[in-house]
Scaffold this motif. Structure first.
Motif, PDB file in Angstrom:
ATOM      1  N   LEU A 104       0.623  -1.257  -0.096  1.00 51.98           N
ATOM      2  CA  LEU A 104       0.093  -0.007  -0.048  1.00 51.98           C
ATOM      3  C   LEU A 104       0.955   1.318   0.043  1.00 51.98           C
ATOM      4  CD1 LEU A 104      -3.140  -1.093   2.464  1.00 51.98           C
ATOM      5  CD2 LEU A 104      -3.125  -1.028   0.074  1.00 51.98           C
ATOM      6  N   HIS A 105       2.090   1.312   0.839  1.00 49.61           N
ATOM      7  CA  HIS A 105       2.851   2.473   0.740  1.00 49.61           C
ATOM      8  C   HIS A 105       4.345   2.053   0.397  1.00 49.61           C
ATOM      9  CE1 HIS A 105      -0.584   4.342   2.771  1.00 49.61           C
ATOM     10  NE2 HIS A 105      -0.648   3.246   3.551  1.00 49.61           N
ATOM     11  N   PRO A 106       4.728   1.635  -0.653  1.00 50.08           N
ATOM     12  CA  PRO A 106       5.842   1.332  -1.069  1.00 50.08           C
ATOM     13  C   PRO A 106       7.004   2.211  -1.025  1.00 50.08           C
ATOM     14  CG  PRO A 106       4.817   1.657  -3.242  1.00 50.08           C
ATOM     15  CD  PRO A 106       3.770   1.808  -1.842  1.00 50.08           C
ATOM     16  N   ARG A 107       6.718   3.364  -1.046  1.00 50.01           N
ATOM     17  CA  ARG A 107       7.915   4.499  -1.151  1.00 50.01           C
ATOM     18  C   ARG A 107       8.082   4.766   0.515  1.00 50.01           C
ATOM     19  NH1 ARG A 107      10.313   7.642  -4.459  1.00 50.01           N
ATOM     20  NH2 ARG A 107      11.611   9.526  -3.639  1.00 50.01           N
ATOM     21  N   TYR A 156       7.770   2.649   2.812  1.00 45.44           N
ATOM     22  CA  TYR A 156       8.152   1.200   3.207  1.00 45.44           C
ATOM     23  C   TYR A 156       9.846   1.526   3.162  1.00 45.44           C
ATOM     24  CZ  TYR A 156       9.112  -3.762   3.622  1.00 45.44           C
ATOM     25  OH  TYR A 156       9.245  -5.142   3.827  1.00 45.44           O
ATOM     26  N   LEU A 157      10.095   1.895   1.716  1.00 44.28           N
ATOM     27  CA  LEU A 157      11.502   2.027   1.421  1.00 44.28           C
ATOM     28  C   LEU A 157      12.208   3.022   2.355  1.00 44.28           C
ATOM     29  CD1 LEU A 157      13.961   1.059  -0.235  1.00 44.28           C
ATOM     30  CD2 LEU A 157      12.904   2.157  -1.959  1.00 44.28           C
ATOM     31  N   GLU A 158      11.683   3.966   2.434  1.00 45.47           N
ATOM     32  CA  GLU A 158      12.229   5.237   3.246  1.00 45.47           C
ATOM     33  C   GLU A 158      12.548   4.761   4.750  1.00 45.47           C
ATOM     34  OE1 GLU A 158       9.167   8.023   2.869  1.00 45.47           O
ATOM     35  OE2 GLU A 158      10.103   9.058   0.894  1.00 45.47           O
ATOM     36  N   ARG A 159      11.855   3.721   5.248  1.00 49.09           N
ATOM     37  CA  ARG A 159      12.041   3.440   6.453  1.00 49.09           C
ATOM     38  C   ARG A 159      13.329   2.665   6.813  1.00 49.09           C
ATOM     39  NH1 ARG A 159       6.096   2.622   9.430  1.00 49.09           N
ATOM     40  NH2 ARG A 159       5.467   4.745   9.253  1.00 49.09           N
ATOM     41  N   PHE A 160      13.389   1.793   5.657  1.00 50.63           N
ATOM     42  CA  PHE A 160      14.548   0.762   5.596  1.00 50.63           C
ATOM     43  C   PHE A 160      16.129   1.734   5.359  1.00 50.63           C
ATOM     44  CE2 PHE A 160      11.671  -2.556   5.030  1.00 50.63           C
ATOM     45  CZ  PHE A 160      12.368  -3.644   5.701  1.00 50.63           C
ATOM     46  N   VAL A 161      15.922   2.808   4.459  1.00 46.02           N
ATOM     47  CA  VAL A 161      16.927   3.484   4.287  1.00 46.02           C
ATOM     48  C   VAL A 161      17.417   4.353   5.134  1.00 46.02           C
ATOM     49  CG1 VAL A 161      17.654   5.710   2.629  1.00 46.02           C
ATOM     50  CG2 VAL A 161      16.365   3.842   1.659  1.00 46.02           C
ATOM     51  N   ALA A 162      16.364   4.811   6.099  1.00 38.83           N
ATOM     52  CA  ALA A 162      16.778   5.416   7.454  1.00 38.83           C
ATOM     53  C   ALA A 162      17.401   4.561   8.456  1.00 38.83           C
ATOM     54  CB  ALA A 162      15.438   5.705   8.000  1.00 38.83           C
ATOM     55  N   GLU A 163      17.490   3.370   8.135  1.00 38.25           N
ATOM     56  CA  GLU A 163      18.411   2.333   8.907  1.00 38.25           C
ATOM     57  C   GLU A 163      19.655   2.098   8.282  1.00 38.25           C
ATOM     58  OE1 GLU A 163      17.640   1.853  12.262  1.00 38.25           O
ATOM     59  OE2 GLU A 163      15.695   3.145  12.016  1.00 38.25           O
ATOM     60  N   ASN A 164      19.864   2.701   7.211  1.00 43.69           N
ATOM     61  CA  ASN A 164      20.942   2.253   6.256  1.00 43.69           C
ATOM     62  C   ASN A 164      21.058   0.906   5.716  1.00 43.69           C
ATOM     63  OD1 ASN A 164      23.413   3.428   5.001  1.00 43.69           O
ATOM     64  ND2 ASN A 164      24.665   2.352   6.420  1.00 43.69           N
ATOM     65  N   PHE A 207      17.708   7.193  -5.111  1.00 49.64           N
ATOM     66  CA  PHE A 207      16.394   7.201  -4.514  1.00 49.64           C
ATOM     67  C   PHE A 207      16.815   8.127  -3.262  1.00 49.64           C
ATOM     68  CE2 PHE A 207      13.869   6.053  -0.921  1.00 49.64           C
ATOM     69  CZ  PHE A 207      12.521   6.140  -1.229  1.00 49.64           C
ATOM     70  N   ASP A 208      15.932   9.103  -3.233  1.00 49.05           N
ATOM     71  CA  ASP A 208      16.268  10.347  -2.305  1.00 49.05           C
ATOM     72  C   ASP A 208      17.699  10.520  -1.982  1.00 49.05           C
ATOM     73  OD1 ASP A 208      13.605  10.670  -2.056  1.00 49.05           O
ATOM     74  OD2 ASP A 208      13.514   9.511  -0.115  1.00 49.05           O
ATOM     75  N   SER A 209      18.494  10.760  -3.122  1.00 52.11           N
ATOM     76  CA  SER A 209      19.747  11.271  -2.955  1.00 52.11           C
ATOM     77  C   SER A 209      20.778   9.991  -2.581  1.00 52.11           C
ATOM     78  CB  SER A 209      20.297  12.420  -2.387  1.00 52.11           C
ATOM     79  OG  SER A 209      19.543  13.477  -2.897  1.00 52.11           O
ATOM     80  N   HIS A 210      20.387   8.637  -2.486  1.00 49.28           N
ATOM     81  CA  HIS A 210      21.082   7.535  -1.907  1.00 49.28           C
ATOM     82  C   HIS A 210      21.229   6.695  -3.220  1.00 49.28           C
ATOM     83  CE1 HIS A 210      20.713   7.955   2.458  1.00 49.28           C
ATOM     84  NE2 HIS A 210      19.422   8.500   2.210  1.00 49.28           N
ATOM     85  N   ASP A 240      22.673  -2.035  -8.221  1.00 50.78           N
ATOM     86  CA  ASP A 240      22.182  -3.239  -8.605  1.00 50.78           C
ATOM     87  C   ASP A 240      20.398  -3.291  -7.951  1.00 50.78           C
ATOM     88  OD1 ASP A 240      21.575  -6.039  -9.321  1.00 50.78           O
ATOM     89  OD2 ASP A 240      22.627  -6.706  -7.656  1.00 50.78           O
ATOM     90  N   PRO A 241      19.774  -2.301  -8.439  1.00 49.66           N
ATOM     91  CA  PRO A 241      18.436  -2.348  -7.844  1.00 49.66           C
ATOM     92  C   PRO A 241      17.564  -3.559  -8.082  1.00 49.66           C
ATOM     93  CG  PRO A 241      18.630  -0.833  -9.710  1.00 49.66           C
ATOM     94  CD  PRO A 241      20.057  -1.471  -9.482  1.00 49.66           C
ATOM     95  N   THR A 242      16.729  -4.000  -7.079  1.00 50.53           N
ATOM     96  CA  THR A 242      15.665  -4.994  -7.326  1.00 50.53           C
ATOM     97  C   THR A 242      14.538  -4.685  -8.008  1.00 50.53           C
ATOM     98  OG1 THR A 242      14.841  -4.492  -5.032  1.00 50.53           O
ATOM     99  CG2 THR A 242      16.551  -5.866  -5.039  1.00 50.53           C
ATOM    100  N   SER A 243      13.422  -5.462  -8.235  1.00 56.79           N
ATOM    101  CA  SER A 243      12.401  -5.326  -8.672  1.00 56.79           C
ATOM    102  C   SER A 243      11.488  -4.428  -7.902  1.00 56.79           C
ATOM    103  CB  SER A 243      11.778  -6.440  -9.297  1.00 56.79           C
ATOM    104  OG  SER A 243      11.398  -7.298  -8.082  1.00 56.79           O
ATOM    105  N   PHE A 244      11.489  -4.357  -6.661  1.00 49.83           N
ATOM    106  CA  PHE A 244      10.706  -3.576  -5.749  1.00 49.83           C
ATOM    107  C   PHE A 244      11.242  -2.324  -5.944  1.00 49.83           C
ATOM    108  CE2 PHE A 244      10.516  -1.658  -1.454  1.00 49.83           C
ATOM    109  CZ  PHE A 244       9.117  -1.389  -1.482  1.00 49.83           C
ATOM    110  N   GLU A 245      12.694  -1.846  -5.971  1.00 48.64           N
ATOM    111  CA  GLU A 245      13.222  -0.654  -5.829  1.00 48.64           C
ATOM    112  C   GLU A 245      12.960  -0.065  -7.099  1.00 48.64           C
ATOM    113  OE1 GLU A 245      16.676  -1.995  -2.569  1.00 48.64           O
ATOM    114  OE2 GLU A 245      16.978  -1.797  -4.696  1.00 48.64           O
ATOM    115  N   GLU A 246      13.146  -0.524  -8.267  1.00 48.96           N
ATOM    116  CA  GLU A 246      13.299   0.120  -9.509  1.00 48.96           C
ATOM    117  C   GLU A 246      11.834   1.090  -9.966  1.00 48.96           C
ATOM    118  OE1 GLU A 246      15.522  -3.111 -12.388  1.00 48.96           O
ATOM    119  OE2 GLU A 246      13.579  -3.337 -12.318  1.00 48.96           O
ATOM    120  N   PRO A 247      10.751   0.538  -9.538  1.00 47.38           N
ATOM    121  CA  PRO A 247       9.666   1.662  -9.705  1.00 47.38           C
ATOM    122  C   PRO A 247       9.756   2.882  -9.056  1.00 47.38           C
ATOM    123  CG  PRO A 247       8.673  -0.212  -9.517  1.00 47.38           C
ATOM    124  CD  PRO A 247      10.028  -0.558  -9.043  1.00 47.38           C
ATOM    125  N   LEU A 248      10.436   2.901  -7.942  1.00 48.22           N
ATOM    126  CA  LEU A 248      10.679   3.928  -6.978  1.00 48.22           C
ATOM    127  C   LEU A 248      11.531   4.904  -7.135  1.00 48.22           C
ATOM    128  CD1 LEU A 248       9.425   1.901  -3.813  1.00 48.22           C
ATOM    129  CD2 LEU A 248       8.034   3.305  -5.277  1.00 48.22           C
TER     130      LEU A 248
END
Length: 271
Positions: free
Chosen positions: A17-20, A22-30, A208-211, A215-223
């Protein structure tokens, strides 16, 4: 349902429902959703010669993305304006079976774009003149067909490695053109490898957000805000760069990271 299963289900629903976010929360944890650090690559494995009916073949895995490639050689007449040049015909298929992202039917636009990009790289890999059997009469045409059997992003890098590895594995029978009968005969007792000028490797990145995500995954590619692919040959020279998006500053960062990755891979995948 156990507590663990309930938590996994909630995470999967939130991801959908909220892919972006979701990804942002992972990136915040490096870290990235597949467990990698931000700047980490996935493992690559290459197996050659697995298709006995092909002149050359390779199976490549980049993480969960899996591509199989077979090379089929056939005889043909050369073009009138290029009597000494053979043909190299690469094609990448992204069938519905490899991912829910793709639907049954004719080749997708993504597959056609990737095939064109692969052709641009491969055309410098093999001198087409080396595929000539008899000028103006007979040449080899190499059909380099790659199929993605499991798609988890970065199909271009995986397909290029698979195609180059399959071409390196290819053995052609000795062919002779008889001017009296105007026929070409092949002897399978004598086989020879292709003449290969370079062994290119592609390294792809997503911004993604300057990060910078290698080798991006299929989940990351659309974002992703920007996608960049850097192709480097076996002499360490950049042969092509493609970019989708407007992040110019990231290009230098990706080029530098690609060179480091190439140093690591160049001694490991085209053995």
């Amino acid at each position: 349902m156990t507590t663990s299963e309930d938590a996994d289900l909630k995470a999967a629903v939130f991801q959908r429902l909220h892919p972006r976010v979701y990804l942002e929360r992972f990136v915040a944890e490096n870290v990235r959703p597949d467990g990698r650090q931000i700047d980490a690559w996935r493992e690559i494995s290459v197996n050659v010669g697995s298709i006995s009916s092909a002149n050359g073949s390779a199976l490549v895995r980049v993480g969960n993305t899996t591509v199989v490639c077979g090379v089929k050689a056939e005889l043909a007449e050369p073009e009138l304006d290029a009597p000494t040049r053979g043909f190299l015909v690469p094609n990448l298929d992204l069938p519905a079976i490899c991912s829910p992202k793709f639907k049954p039917g004719p080749p997708t636009e993504e597959a056609q774009v990737l095939s064109d990009r692969l052709n641009e790289v491969l055309v410098t890999t093999i001198p087409l003149e080396s595929l000539c059997i008899h000028p103006g009469k007979s040449v080899w045409v190499l059909y380099v067909d790659a199929t993605c059997i499991n798609y988890d992003g970065n199909a271009f890098d995986a397909a290029l490695i698979a195609m180059v590895a399959a071409l390196k594995n290819t053995m052609l029978p000795k062919a002779t053109y008889n001017e009296d009968t105007m026929r070409t005969t092949c002897s399978r007792k004598t086989l020879s490898p292709l003449q290969i000028n370079s062994l290119p490797i592609s390294m792809s990145f997503g911004i993604f957000d300057s990060h910078v995500f290698p080798d991006p995954t299929s989940f990351e590619e659309p974002l992703l805000d920007t996608s960049i692919s850097v192709v480097i040959d076996d002499n360490g020279k950049i042969s092509s760069v493609s970019q989708i998006g407007a992040d110019v500053d990231a290009l230098l960062t990706c080029t530098s990271a690609a060179r480091k990755r190439h140093e690591f891979l160049s001694q490991r995948i085209y053995l």
